[in-house]
Write a protein that holds these residues in place. Structure first.
Motif, PDB file in Angstrom:
ATOM      1  N   PHE A 123       0.792  -1.198   0.000  1.00  0.00           N
ATOM      2  CA  PHE A 123       0.000   0.000   0.000  1.00  0.00           C
ATOM      3  C   PHE A 123       0.840   1.271   0.000  1.00  0.00           C
ATOM      4  CE2 PHE A 123      -2.802  -3.232   1.894  1.00  0.00           C
ATOM      5  CZ  PHE A 123      -3.819  -3.178   0.953  1.00  0.00           C
ATOM      6  N   ALA A 124       2.145   1.145  -0.096  1.00  0.00           N
ATOM      7  CA  ALA A 124       2.982   2.331  -0.166  1.00  0.00           C
ATOM      8  C   ALA A 124       2.896   2.937  -1.569  1.00  0.00           C
ATOM      9  CB  ALA A 124       4.442   1.957   0.149  1.00  0.00           C
ATOM     10  N   PRO A 125       3.131   4.288  -1.709  1.00  0.00           N
ATOM     11  CA  PRO A 125       3.196   4.902  -3.034  1.00  0.00           C
ATOM     12  C   PRO A 125       4.245   4.187  -3.877  1.00  0.00           C
ATOM     13  CG  PRO A 125       3.133   6.570  -1.320  1.00  0.00           C
ATOM     14  CD  PRO A 125       3.303   5.250  -0.630  1.00  0.00           C
ATOM     15  N   PRO A 126       4.107   4.164  -5.222  1.00  0.00           N
ATOM     16  CA  PRO A 126       5.006   3.388  -6.078  1.00  0.00           C
ATOM     17  C   PRO A 126       6.496   3.631  -5.833  1.00  0.00           C
ATOM     18  CG  PRO A 126       3.142   4.197  -7.342  1.00  0.00           C
ATOM     19  CD  PRO A 126       3.022   4.799  -5.975  1.00  0.00           C
ATOM     20  N   GLN A 127       6.918   4.900  -5.769  1.00  0.00           N
ATOM     21  CA  GLN A 127       8.341   5.181  -5.582  1.00  0.00           C
ATOM     22  C   GLN A 127       8.824   4.709  -4.217  1.00  0.00           C
ATOM     23  OE1 GLN A 127       9.030   5.696  -8.979  1.00  0.00           O
ATOM     24  NE2 GLN A 127      10.730   6.660  -7.903  1.00  0.00           N
ATOM     25  N   LYS A 128       7.990   4.948  -3.194  1.00  0.00           N
ATOM     26  CA  LYS A 128       8.349   4.525  -1.848  1.00  0.00           C
ATOM     27  C   LYS A 128       8.409   2.999  -1.769  1.00  0.00           C
ATOM     28  CE  LYS A 128       6.950   4.994   2.999  1.00  0.00           C
ATOM     29  NZ  LYS A 128       5.926   5.530   3.926  1.00  0.00           N
ATOM     30  N   ALA A 129       7.469   2.334  -2.447  1.00  0.00           N
ATOM     31  CA  ALA A 129       7.446   0.875  -2.437  1.00  0.00           C
ATOM     32  C   ALA A 129       8.699   0.302  -3.087  1.00  0.00           C
ATOM     33  CB  ALA A 129       6.198   0.364  -3.150  1.00  0.00           C
ATOM     34  N   LYS A 130       9.123   0.913  -4.198  1.00  0.00           N
ATOM     35  CA  LYS A 130      10.326   0.438  -4.883  1.00  0.00           C
ATOM     36  C   LYS A 130      11.560   0.627  -4.009  1.00  0.00           C
ATOM     37  CE  LYS A 130       8.638   1.199  -9.599  1.00  0.00           C
ATOM     38  NZ  LYS A 130       8.815   1.974 -10.855  1.00  0.00           N
ATOM     39  N   ALA A 131      11.649   1.789  -3.358  1.00  0.00           N
ATOM     40  CA  ALA A 131      12.794   2.051  -2.481  1.00  0.00           C
ATOM     41  C   ALA A 131      12.811   1.069  -1.319  1.00  0.00           C
ATOM     42  CB  ALA A 131      12.743   3.488  -1.975  1.00  0.00           C
ATOM     43  N   LEU A 132      11.633   0.799  -0.767  1.00  0.00           N
ATOM     44  CA  LEU A 132      11.538  -0.144   0.345  1.00  0.00           C
ATOM     45  C   LEU A 132      11.939  -1.542  -0.105  1.00  0.00           C
ATOM     46  CD1 LEU A 132      10.771  -0.983   3.189  1.00  0.00           C
ATOM     47  CD2 LEU A 132       8.378  -1.050   2.464  1.00  0.00           C
ATOM     48  N   GLU A 133      11.482  -1.949  -1.288  1.00  0.00           N
ATOM     49  CA  GLU A 133      11.812  -3.283  -1.785  1.00  0.00           C
ATOM     50  C   GLU A 133      13.314  -3.427  -2.007  1.00  0.00           C
ATOM     51  OE1 GLU A 133      11.168  -7.017  -2.250  1.00  0.00           O
ATOM     52  OE2 GLU A 133       9.482  -5.667  -1.904  1.00  0.00           O
ATOM     53  N   ARG A 134      13.955  -2.376  -2.515  1.00  0.00           N
ATOM     54  CA  ARG A 134      15.409  -2.420  -2.702  1.00  0.00           C
ATOM     55  C   ARG A 134      16.121  -2.559  -1.361  1.00  0.00           C
ATOM     56  NH1 ARG A 134      14.336   1.632  -6.661  1.00  0.00           N
ATOM     57  NH2 ARG A 134      14.808   3.267  -5.147  1.00  0.00           N
ATOM     58  N   THR A 135      15.645  -1.815  -0.365  1.00  0.00           N
ATOM     59  CA  THR A 135      16.253  -1.897   0.965  1.00  0.00           C
ATOM     60  C   THR A 135      16.063  -3.286   1.563  1.00  0.00           C
ATOM     61  OG1 THR A 135      15.816   0.457   1.327  1.00  0.00           O
ATOM     62  CG2 THR A 135      16.325  -0.866   3.262  1.00  0.00           C
ATOM     63  N   LEU A 136      14.860  -3.836   1.415  1.00  0.00           N
ATOM     64  CA  LEU A 136      14.583  -5.181   1.917  1.00  0.00           C
ATOM     65  C   LEU A 136      15.517  -6.200   1.281  1.00  0.00           C
ATOM     66  CD1 LEU A 136      10.666  -5.152   1.893  1.00  0.00           C
ATOM     67  CD2 LEU A 136      12.118  -5.332   3.913  1.00  0.00           C
ATOM     68  N   GLU A 137      15.690  -6.097  -0.032  1.00  0.00           N
ATOM     69  CA  GLU A 137      16.524  -7.076  -0.729  1.00  0.00           C
ATOM     70  C   GLU A 137      17.986  -6.958  -0.306  1.00  0.00           C
ATOM     71  OE1 GLU A 137      16.596 -10.416  -2.418  1.00  0.00           O
ATOM     72  OE2 GLU A 137      14.734  -9.261  -2.481  1.00  0.00           O
TER      73      GLU A 137
END
Length: 223
Positions: free
Chosen positions: A7-21
């Motif tokens: 449910f995060a905004p697209p850019q925030k979601a992508k940044a979060l996914e990169r950090t998670l990985e």
């Protein structure tokens, strides 16, 4: 996937996914050891992010069980005993079999996506930094399991998979094992083309046994 990501905004979601990985990779590669505390300021500087998105990623990984959050102390890499591996493996076996037995057969486009992922895994398998293979492997299996209409079981399998990542990485530390995994994926794809549930289950059992080999004790099935 965590609702935090969904449910995060697209850019925030992508940044979060990169950090998670990046954090998952550090755990899988052994840069962060079981029981080790995450030094948030140091980690934020290393990853080139602020502490706010870092804490968000740490919360997601704590929800997934890869990290442990201790109030007033911080985040620590979870310690997993071999007995826990046995339980996780057994739960995944039972739930994954339910998904495979109920899958709707994929179209050519879906098969092509799985084949492309596996081709990427074959390339990464022979490189010095093979850790992206863990993510690709997870995506490959989720594409297959996602063919099932049993969504609650699928979501539970997705929840359990991150708990198994560190154990799967132990197997993939060997290049021969990585290449064997890719070959086994080819057979999984072919079994989907055959549209035979029994054959799919048999191929997956062989693949699962290969992954479990050398990783310690397993929970035996009931007599």
């Amino acid at each position: 996937m965590s609702a935090t990501v969904s449910f995060a905004p697209p850019q925030k979601a992508k940044a979060l996914e990169r950090t998670l990985e990046k954090l998952r990779t550090k755990v899988i590669a052994g840069d962060l050891m079981p029981g080790e505390q995450i030094r948030q300021q140091e980690m934020a500087e290393e990853l080139g992010i602020s502490r706010v998105p870092l804490r968000e990623a740490l919360n997601v990984l704590a929800d997934q069980g890869l990290l442990i959050h201790r109030p007033n102390s911080g985040y620590f890499v979870a310690k997993r005993a071999q007995s826990e591996l046995a339980q996780i493996s057994r739960m995944l076996e039972l739930l994954e079999n339910e998904l495979i037995a109920s899958i709707d057969w994929p179209d050519d486009e879906h098969i092509a996506r799985m084949a492309t992922l596996n081709a990427s895994m074959r390339v990464v398998a022979t490189t010095e930094d093979w850790t992206p293979m863990i993510r690709l492997n997870r995506e490959f299996h989720h594409l297959m399991f996602g063919l099932s209409p049993l969504r609650l079981i699928f979501e539970e399998v997705m929840r359990l998979w991150p708990l198994a990542d560190t154990f799967i990485s132990s197997k993939m530390a060997s290049q021969d094992a990585r290449l064997r995994t890719v070959d086994e994926h080819d057979r999984i794809i072919e079994s989907l083309r055959r549209r035979d549930h029994a054959h799919c289950l048999a191929v997956m059992e062989t693949h699962r046994a290969s992954t479990a080999a050398g990783l310690g004790p397993t929970v035996p099935p009931p007599a």
